[in-house]
Design an enzyme around this catalytic site. Structure first.
Site, PDB file in Angstrom:
ATOM      1  CB  THR A 187       5.148  17.748   2.449  1.00 32.15           C
ATOM      2  OG1 THR A 187       4.852  19.049   1.957  1.00 32.15           O
ATOM      3  CG2 THR A 187       6.434  17.795   3.221  1.00 32.15           C
ATOM      4  CD  GLU A 213      -5.939  12.634   7.142  1.00 26.05           C
ATOM      5  OE1 GLU A 213      -6.120  12.276   5.971  1.00 26.05           O
ATOM      6  OE2 GLU A 213      -5.298  11.960   7.975  1.00 26.05           O
ATOM      7  CG  ASN A 222      -5.879   8.749   9.042  1.00 30.75           C
ATOM      8  OD1 ASN A 222      -5.432   8.651   7.917  1.00 30.75           O
ATOM      9  ND2 ASN A 222      -5.837   9.887   9.726  1.00 30.75           N
ATOM     10  CB  THR A 260      -7.742  12.579  -0.881  1.00 26.89           C
ATOM     11  OG1 THR A 260      -6.691  13.221  -0.161  1.00 26.89           O
ATOM     12  CG2 THR A 260      -7.262  12.181  -2.265  1.00 26.89           C
ATOM     13  CE  LYS A 278      -4.554  15.350  -1.754  1.00 24.80           C
ATOM     14  NZ  LYS A 278      -4.056  14.166  -0.934  1.00 24.80           N
ATOM     15  CB  SER A 308     -15.248   2.522   5.124  1.00 22.50           C
ATOM     16  OG  SER A 308     -15.071   3.626   5.972  1.00 22.50           O
TER      17      SER A 308
END
Length: 433
Positions: free
Chosen positions: A218, A305, A428, A181, A207, A433
């Site tokens: 997790t 991230e 995040n 993702t 992932k 979007s």
């Protein structure tokens, strides 16, 4: 099934090179397929199938969140001793979708069972009818959006048609890319070892990039072996090794509704029968499994991230495992610690703060703290020759090791995390979007 290089571009992994990853090749009894079900606005593989033509023994660990996705509910209701297929979709978590989300899985499972049963008739000398109770689901993506049942159902014939019985590195890479993702890089790992005199393989993909904090599992992780191991042994091995691997990582302190790690055995290698995980013949396998799980776990943290630094927090000589773990995660989940490291600020006071807020009783006069090999606190006091400039230089490293010595016992725990950067907020803020 050629590797679609557009997947690298569309999933922001264009800087990844094939030689950055281990050479996962063929593992007997596992077949893979990946297609685009148009779950995203841009074309990319977003639906992946693992097919076990002769079935596979299996074990799973799942999130302990009080709100779980519909696919976790489905998986927990599976009573079959063998699994025939694992199917993973991205873009949609199928969480907080209620009865419609669960019904969608039922419809998809029925379609998969029909398609794979037909494939059995076509390809097998002694075909078996595949039941929808032999199918596991993995879902990942946005919570609360309507589950795309029809898009996935329409893609099942193509998914089954593209199944490849012989695997190679590009096919494993394609599968790893297909379950991503917000990840920037696919995550693959492998080990080879022996059970007795029989050579066996352990392959894995995972992932995870955000919403990563352990509570049984997790993220999404799938491990495959050609060893002949029962469901009971798989379950015990997985639970034994999960605590110091997938349950030792945190990116942001958030536990997902969809977390799962599953372990599959195709039993194609006829190794000695294992009835106990303490059997000496399985020692090397146990170590190899831990290596694969830890490798994947570290890759998740490194790809967190917005991450710019990989952080290891070692807590040693604690009175017990529980307290060592509490302190390690108090540090690893502290936004103040993570932002200081992102800014390369040698602010060791934030480490002291995080130890204190863990609510673990410590003997301050025995406490030692160091960054890398640089000792900062010794027996509860700042070392006399401490030079902040030395630590400031160390903080520029991409890998930061923080060591906490409590000098109160014999138990240790290591947690792995990443820094908190402006990029994390950007990712995040723009996630949907």
């Amino acid at each position: 099934m050629p590797l679609n290089l557009k997947n690298f571009i569309n999933t922001q992994t264009f800087n990844s090179k094939m030689n950055d990853f281990q050479d996962l090749e063929h593992i007997e009894g596992v077949s893979i397929s990946a297609v685009c079900a148009n779950l995203y606005t841009k074309r990319r593989d977003d639906l992946v199938m693992f097919y076990f033509r002769d079935g596979a023994n299996y074990a799973s660990v799942y999130t302990q969140s009080k709100i779980i996705s519909e696919n976790i509910k489905w998986n927990l209701n599976i009573k079959s001793k063998k699994i025939r297929s694992l199917i993973i979709n991205t873009r949609n978590a199928n969480a907080f979708t209620g009865s419609d989300g669960y019904k969608g899985l039922k419809e998809i499972a029925k379609e998969i069972s029909i398609q794979l049963s037909e494939k059995q008739k076509k390809d097998e000398d002694y075909p078996k009818k595949i039941s929808d109770n032999e199918i596991l689901f993995g879902c990942t993506g946005t919570i609360g959006e309507k589950y795309p049942t029809e898009k996935i159902k329409k893609s099942i014939p193509e998914l089954v048609k593209k199944i490849k019985y012989v695997q190679n590195k590009p096919i494993w890479m394609k599968a790893a890319l297909g379950i991503m993702t917000t990840d920037l890089k696919p995550k693959l790992a492998m080990e080879e070892c022996k059970i007795g005199n029989a050579e066996v393989k352990i392959y894995g993909i995972a992932k995870g990039s955000g919403m990563i904090f352990p509570n049984m599992a997790t993220t999404l992780g799938y491990i495959f072996t050609d060893a002949d191991l029962s469901n009971d042994i798989l379950s015990k091995l997985l639970k034994k090794n999960i605590d110091t691997t997938f349950n030792a990582i945190t990116c942001d302190g958030d536990t997902s509704t969809n977390d799962m790690v599953s372990f599959f055995s195709t039993a194609k290698v006829k190794n000695p029968i294992i009835n106990n995980i303490n059997d000496k013949k399985i020692i090397n396998f146990d170590k190899a499994l831990h290596s694969v799980l830890l490798n994947l776990s570290k890759r998740i943290v490194a790809d967190g991230e917005g991450a710019s630094k990989f952080i290891t927090v070692n807590v040693v000589k604690s009175k017990n495992d529980k307290e060592a773990k509490k302190i390690a995660f108090s540090i690893a989940n502290s936004n103040l610690v993570k932002t200081a490291i992102a800014g390369e600020d040698p602010n060791w006071g934030r480490i002291i703060m995080a130890i204190g807020k863990s609510n673990v009783d410590i003997n301050l006069k025995e406490l030692s703290v160091q960054f890398g090999k640089i000792k900062i606190i010794e027996k509860g006091e700042l070392v006399k020759n401490y030079k902040e400039s030395d630590v400031a230089i160390y903080m520029k490293s991409q890998s930061i090791d923080i060591s906490i010595n409590l000098n109160m016992g014999l138990k240790n725990f290591t947690a792995y995390t990443m820094d908190l950067t402006k990029k994390y907020i950007e990712i995040n803020a723009d996630y949907r979007s």
